[in-house]
Design a protein around this motif. Structure first.
Motif, short mmCIF file in Angstrom:
data_model
loop_
_atom_site.label_atom_id
_atom_site.label_comp_id
_atom_site.label_asym_id
_atom_site.label_seq_id
_atom_site.Cartn_x
_atom_site.Cartn_y
_atom_site.Cartn_z
N SER A 258 64.04 -16.87 -40.46
CA SER A 258 64.54 -18.22 -40.75
C SER A 258 64.43 -18.46 -42.24
O SER A 258 63.68 -17.79 -42.95
N THR A 259 65.17 -19.44 -42.71
CA THR A 259 65.17 -19.76 -44.13
C THR A 259 65.52 -21.23 -44.32
O THR A 259 65.68 -21.98 -43.35
N GLY A 260 65.67 -21.65 -45.57
CA GLY A 260 65.99 -23.04 -45.84
C GLY A 260 66.40 -23.22 -47.29
O GLY A 260 66.64 -22.26 -48.03
N ARG A 261 66.43 -24.48 -47.71
CA ARG A 261 66.79 -24.80 -49.09
C ARG A 261 65.75 -24.29 -50.09
O ARG A 261 66.04 -24.18 -51.28
N GLU A 262 64.54 -23.99 -49.59
CA GLU A 262 63.53 -23.44 -50.48
C GLU A 262 64.00 -22.13 -51.09
O GLU A 262 63.64 -21.79 -52.22
N LEU A 263 64.82 -21.37 -50.33
CA LEU A 263 65.38 -20.12 -50.84
C LEU A 263 66.81 -20.31 -51.32
O LEU A 263 67.14 -19.93 -52.45
N PHE A 264 67.66 -20.89 -50.47
CA PHE A 264 69.07 -21.05 -50.82
C PHE A 264 69.34 -22.49 -51.23
O PHE A 264 70.04 -23.26 -50.55
N GLY A 265 68.74 -22.85 -52.35
CA GLY A 265 68.87 -24.20 -52.87
C GLY A 265 69.13 -24.19 -54.36
O GLY A 265 69.84 -23.32 -54.89
N GLN A 266 68.51 -25.15 -55.06
CA GLN A 266 68.84 -25.37 -56.47
C GLN A 266 68.51 -24.16 -57.34
O GLN A 266 69.28 -23.80 -58.24
N ASP A 267 67.37 -23.52 -57.10
CA ASP A 267 66.99 -22.37 -57.94
C ASP A 267 67.97 -21.20 -57.74
O ASP A 267 68.36 -20.54 -58.71
N PHE A 268 68.34 -20.95 -56.49
CA PHE A 268 69.29 -19.87 -56.22
C PHE A 268 70.64 -20.19 -56.88
O PHE A 268 71.28 -19.32 -57.49
N LEU A 269 71.06 -21.46 -56.78
CA LEU A 269 72.34 -21.84 -57.38
C LEU A 269 72.28 -21.69 -58.90
O LEU A 269 73.27 -21.26 -59.51
N HIS A 270 71.15 -22.02 -59.50
CA HIS A 270 71.02 -21.86 -60.95
C HIS A 270 71.26 -20.41 -61.36
O HIS A 270 71.96 -20.13 -62.34
#
Length: 405
Positions: A258-270
């Protein structure tokens, strides 16, 4: 003799933080043998300031415990407002199942003694307060029992998919595309339905999360998502760039996961912005690449981890409305029939909320609501905490809903 039924409400705000989705349904039966009739549903948008705060916390913004308590109450009051609106439209209910708002999700780590830890998942929106404000028994905190049993606490919807969307002869993948994507593989389940088939499922990776964040930045906050994928459709995906993003270890990790915005969120987008800058891509090209990442990560997940491709894929969640995304997913799974869960009798926009109505119903029945083959738990367990309503105190009822500012 007609089986007695309950009128049950399901409430959820997903990782896209679009608003609170709610549904009211009558439910009868036991275990997976259910008769479900949806009476109606609706979405209540968060106040802008509260939505911004939820997104900030989900992105890792620091929050004092006192402020966390205030946010927890504010979200609960919004959920209670959504519940009351549905009661006003469709009449009283016997039970509410509220998933709440996820603001943090940490998958389990399995390794040596120094690295092993249980999963942790935090949903705000106090079930006790919702029960008091609505004067209706409320089930919340659905993920904790599965986590205590060694599971990820997610995905939790596949057992409901098994009950409502299994086909007697076809293998189906139910693909939710919310902020995060998740899949459940449903083998054929012919009548008479007795022993359920083995269901597998996991979070496939980003759904709408990266696309929505990018649109908000590119439009300077004027848009929150790419309607129909029209913006991305004006661009061209860059295959090598998407390949680079797909090299992230999560996509190769074996399920259950499982995953969430902690991984695929703002830092990943940066990092995505930095990678894209080297290729001098337009805004539409970047959105096309992020959309392609979602489509390819789903297809890659099927091709890598499923025993065989399904006969059909049933889409749900906000991403099911993104025409460009659906076209790209179909291009990567050309032999698979693709439609929405609506075509199979479960409204795509209401399915996640309906799932928590069913999970609350199962809690009332003391029927296990998780699938260890999906979450990785050591055993099947009953999910959720049941909060009975208590008499409303004037001090509780009269406090206005905080706006998150």
């Amino acid at each position: 003799m007609k089986k007695p039924s309950l009128r049950v409400m399901g409430l959820i705000s997903g990782t896209s933080v679009d608003g609170i989705d709610g549904v009211v349904a009558t439910i009868a039966g036991t275990g997976y043998d259910l008769q479900v009739n949806v009476l109606g549903g609706d979405t209540l948008a968060y106040p802008a300031a509260l939505r911004d705060q939820v997104l900030a916390v989900g992105a890792g913004a620091p929050l004092a415990i006192a402020d966390l308590a205030t946010l927890d109450e504010a979200i609960a009051r919004q959920f209670a407002q959504a519940a009351q609106s549905l009661i006003d439209q469709y009449g009283p209910v016997d039970l509410i199942g509220s998933h709440g708002q996820t603001v943090f999700h940490r998958p389990r780590t399995v390794g040596g003694p120094a690295t092993t830890h249980l999963a942790y998942s935090l949903q705000l929106g106090r079930g006790d307060l919702i029960a008091t404000l609505t004067q209706c028994p409320t089930v919340s905190n659905f993920r904790q029992a599965d986590i205590a049993a060694g599971g990820e606490g997610a995905p939790l919807v596949p057992p409901v998919d098994l009950a409502l969307l299994s086909h007697p002869t076809r293998t189906r993948c139910i693909q939710n595309i919310g902020g995060i994507g998740n899949v459940a593989l449903l083998p054929p389940w012919p009548a008479p339905r007795q022993v359920p088939p083995q269901v597998i499922g996991w979070d496939t990776g980003p759904g709408n999360s990266l696309m929505d964040l990018a649109v908000a930045q590119l439009s300077h906050g004027q848009q929150t998502y790419d309607r129909d994928g029209a913006w991305a459709a004006q661009g061209q995906p860059h295959p090598a760039l998407v390949d680079h993003w797909l090299a992230h270890p999560y996509f190769a990790q074996l399920p259950p996961k499982s995953t969430g915005r902690e991984l695929f969120g703002q830092d990943f987008l940066h990092q995505c912005w930095q990678d894209a800058a080297a290729h001098e891509l337009s805004s539409a090209d970047v959105l096309a690449c992020l959309t392609e990442l979602t489509a390819r990560s789903i297809a890659h997940s099927y091709q890598t981890f499923l025993p065989q491709l399904p006969d059909e894929v049933l889409l749900c969640g906000g991403g099911s409305h993104n025409r460009y995304l659906v076209r790209r997913l179909q291009a990567h799974l050309p032999t698979v029939t693709m439609q929405t869960t609506t075509m199979a009798g479960v409204a795509a926009d209401l399915k996640e909320a309906l799932a928590f109505a069913v999970l609350a119903y199962w809690r009332q029945q003391a029927f296990p609501g998780n699938l260890p083959s999906v979450t990785g738990a050591g055993q099947a367990v009953v999910l959720g905490e049941l909060w009975p309503p208590v008499p409303v105190q004037s001090s509780v009822a009269s406090v206005p809903v905080p706006d998150g500012g």
